[in-house]
Design an enzyme around this catalytic site. Sequence first.
Site, mmCIF file in Angstrom:
data_model
loop_
_atom_site.group_PDB
_atom_site.id
_atom_site.type_symbol
_atom_site.label_atom_id
_atom_site.label_comp_id
_atom_site.label_asym_id
_atom_site.label_seq_id
_atom_site.Cartn_x
_atom_site.Cartn_y
_atom_site.Cartn_z
ATOM 1 N N GLY A 26 0.522 -1.226 0.028
ATOM 2 C CA GLY A 26 0.075 0.497 0.714
ATOM 3 C C GLY A 26 1.000 1.066 0.241
ATOM 4 N N VAL A 77 3.964 -5.791 2.230
ATOM 5 C CA VAL A 77 3.471 -7.367 2.730
ATOM 6 C C VAL A 77 4.287 -7.968 2.583
ATOM 7 C CG1 VAL A 77 1.859 -8.644 3.681
ATOM 8 C CG2 VAL A 77 1.110 -6.304 3.567
ATOM 9 N N LYS A 86 3.945 -7.748 7.844
ATOM 10 C CA LYS A 86 3.421 -6.329 6.776
ATOM 11 C C LYS A 86 4.694 -5.405 7.778
ATOM 12 C CE LYS A 86 -0.084 -2.643 6.932
ATOM 13 N NZ LYS A 86 -1.718 -2.659 7.036
ATOM 14 N N ASP A 112 -11.894 1.859 6.588
ATOM 15 C CA ASP A 112 -11.341 1.505 4.509
ATOM 16 C C ASP A 112 -11.361 -0.143 3.941
ATOM 17 O OD1 ASP A 112 -9.554 2.310 2.191
ATOM 18 O OD2 ASP A 112 -7.898 1.265 3.589
HETATM 19 P P1 ADP Z 1 -2.158 -0.532 3.710
HETATM 20 O O1 ADP Z 1 -2.948 -0.146 4.528
HETATM 21 O O2 ADP Z 1 -0.493 -0.164 2.762
HETATM 22 O O3 ADP Z 1 -2.953 -0.882 2.472
HETATM 23 P P2 ADP Z 1 -2.699 -4.006 3.486
HETATM 24 O O4 ADP Z 1 -2.870 -4.131 5.148
HETATM 25 O O5 ADP Z 1 -4.072 -3.522 3.143
HETATM 26 O O6 ADP Z 1 -1.662 -2.387 3.969
HETATM 27 O O7 ADP Z 1 -2.040 -4.633 3.370
HETATM 28 C C1 ADP Z 1 -1.913 -4.584 1.376
HETATM 29 C C2 ADP Z 1 -2.054 -5.227 1.177
HETATM 30 O O8 ADP Z 1 -0.579 -6.785 1.244
HETATM 31 C C3 ADP Z 1 -3.212 -6.286 0.848
HETATM 32 O O9 ADP Z 1 -3.745 -5.755 0.531
HETATM 33 C C4 ADP Z 1 -3.017 -7.624 0.575
HETATM 34 O O10 ADP Z 1 -2.891 -7.853 -0.943
HETATM 35 C C5 ADP Z 1 -1.767 -8.313 1.194
HETATM 36 N N1 ADP Z 1 -2.079 -8.404 2.129
HETATM 37 C C6 ADP Z 1 -2.370 -7.846 3.586
HETATM 38 N N2 ADP Z 1 -2.087 -8.478 5.221
HETATM 39 C C7 ADP Z 1 -1.783 -9.600 4.527
HETATM 40 C C8 ADP Z 1 -1.944 -10.808 4.867
HETATM 41 N N3 ADP Z 1 -2.460 -11.283 6.397
HETATM 42 N N4 ADP Z 1 -1.935 -12.041 4.049
HETATM 43 C C9 ADP Z 1 -1.694 -12.233 2.789
HETATM 44 N N5 ADP Z 1 -1.794 -11.248 2.054
HETATM 45 C C10 ADP Z 1 -2.029 -10.044 2.816
HETATM 46 MG MG MG Z 2 -4.794 -1.983 2.515
#
Ligand code: ADP
Ligand code: MG
Length: 320
Positions: free
Chosen positions: A33, A38, A53, A149
């Site tokens: 993001g 991640v 993350k 979100d």
């Molecule tokens: P941001 O706050 O930067 O949007 P996210 O927590 O949404 O961060 O994580 C970004 C992306 O990483 C997610 O949209 C997903 O594709 C992937 N992701 C996040 N957490 C996980 C998880 N626990 N398992 C697998 N993929 C994940």
């Molecule tokens: Mg996100």
Amino acid sequence: MSKNGMVTKIHTRIRTDPFTANYDLVGKELGRGKFAVVKKCIEKATGKQYAAKFLRKRRKGADCRMDILNEIAVLEAAKANPYVVALHEVYETHTEIVLVLECAAGGEIFNQCVADNDEAFTEKDVIRLAKQILTGVAFLHRNNVVHLDLKPQNILLTSARPLGDIRIVDFGLSRRMDNITEVREILGTPEYVAPEILNYEPISTATDMWSIGVLIYVMLTGESPFLGDEKQQTFLNISQVNVDYSQDTFEGISSLAIDFIKSLLLKNPRKRATAEECLNHPWLNPLPHPHSHPHLHTRSAASLDEPETSQSESEPESPA
Ligand code: ADP
Ligand code: MG
């Protein structure tokens, strides 16, 4: 300890030994993001797979450690709910904080939302997944947490094929409902934000319910209801609640599904259905009359009262 709806008192021990001493990074990125990357990793001691993350503490020159603690606190508060991603451990270095999360190996539901017919969700799939999303969100709301979100990139699957269960992720914008004062800075993704966010009006649990309406619309039709060619057009579509419910867009989808979406995409937040009300909506609770109406509609909501899968609550399987 609560400022601007943020909770920064956490119970998880923040480890300062190196993350890489205990985990091997494997494969490529799972996602990213604005401020986070991640990556998949394996815990050396157990061989178990997790999603790490990596969050930068400094963003645009500002110290954002408190925002990250808030994200951790919300994950802790939702620990008892299986549809919210589980937090395993937390590491901190000079520059970043690493959240070691349960790995949702099926990826974002976004992929199936934009997929071609044979890979897209059926209405039956969406009904099962919607119940899970609403169960998770109802839990958050009962605990006075708003996600703020909710969108297809933040709703993941334990497995894509066969279609597994959902995990809600990304609590970076989440807030406690008590004591939110300033919402200007917590704008979500334009396509999914509620009219009250655009108007700087008070946010509430109903703000999430709008996003769920948009989410279910996209899951069923593959189309984003408010998306315009430009941001300004998207905002105008939202504030006018300009939604296409035509036969064309909803071909083969039950009228109960449309009724369900209409109960959420209402400009007045007080008129929107709550998560609990949604869980009781007839679309998600088909009447049990197995013999009386075999072909009411195409892919009708009837006879979809199948048992929930139970394999889901165990450890996620290896990657697809
Ligand atoms: P941001 O706050 O930067 O949007 P996210 O927590 O949404 O961060 O994580 C970004 C992306 O990483 C997610 O949209 C997903 O594709 C992937 N992701 C996040 N957490 C996980 C998880 N626990 N398992 C697998 N993929 C994940
Ligand atoms: Mg996100």
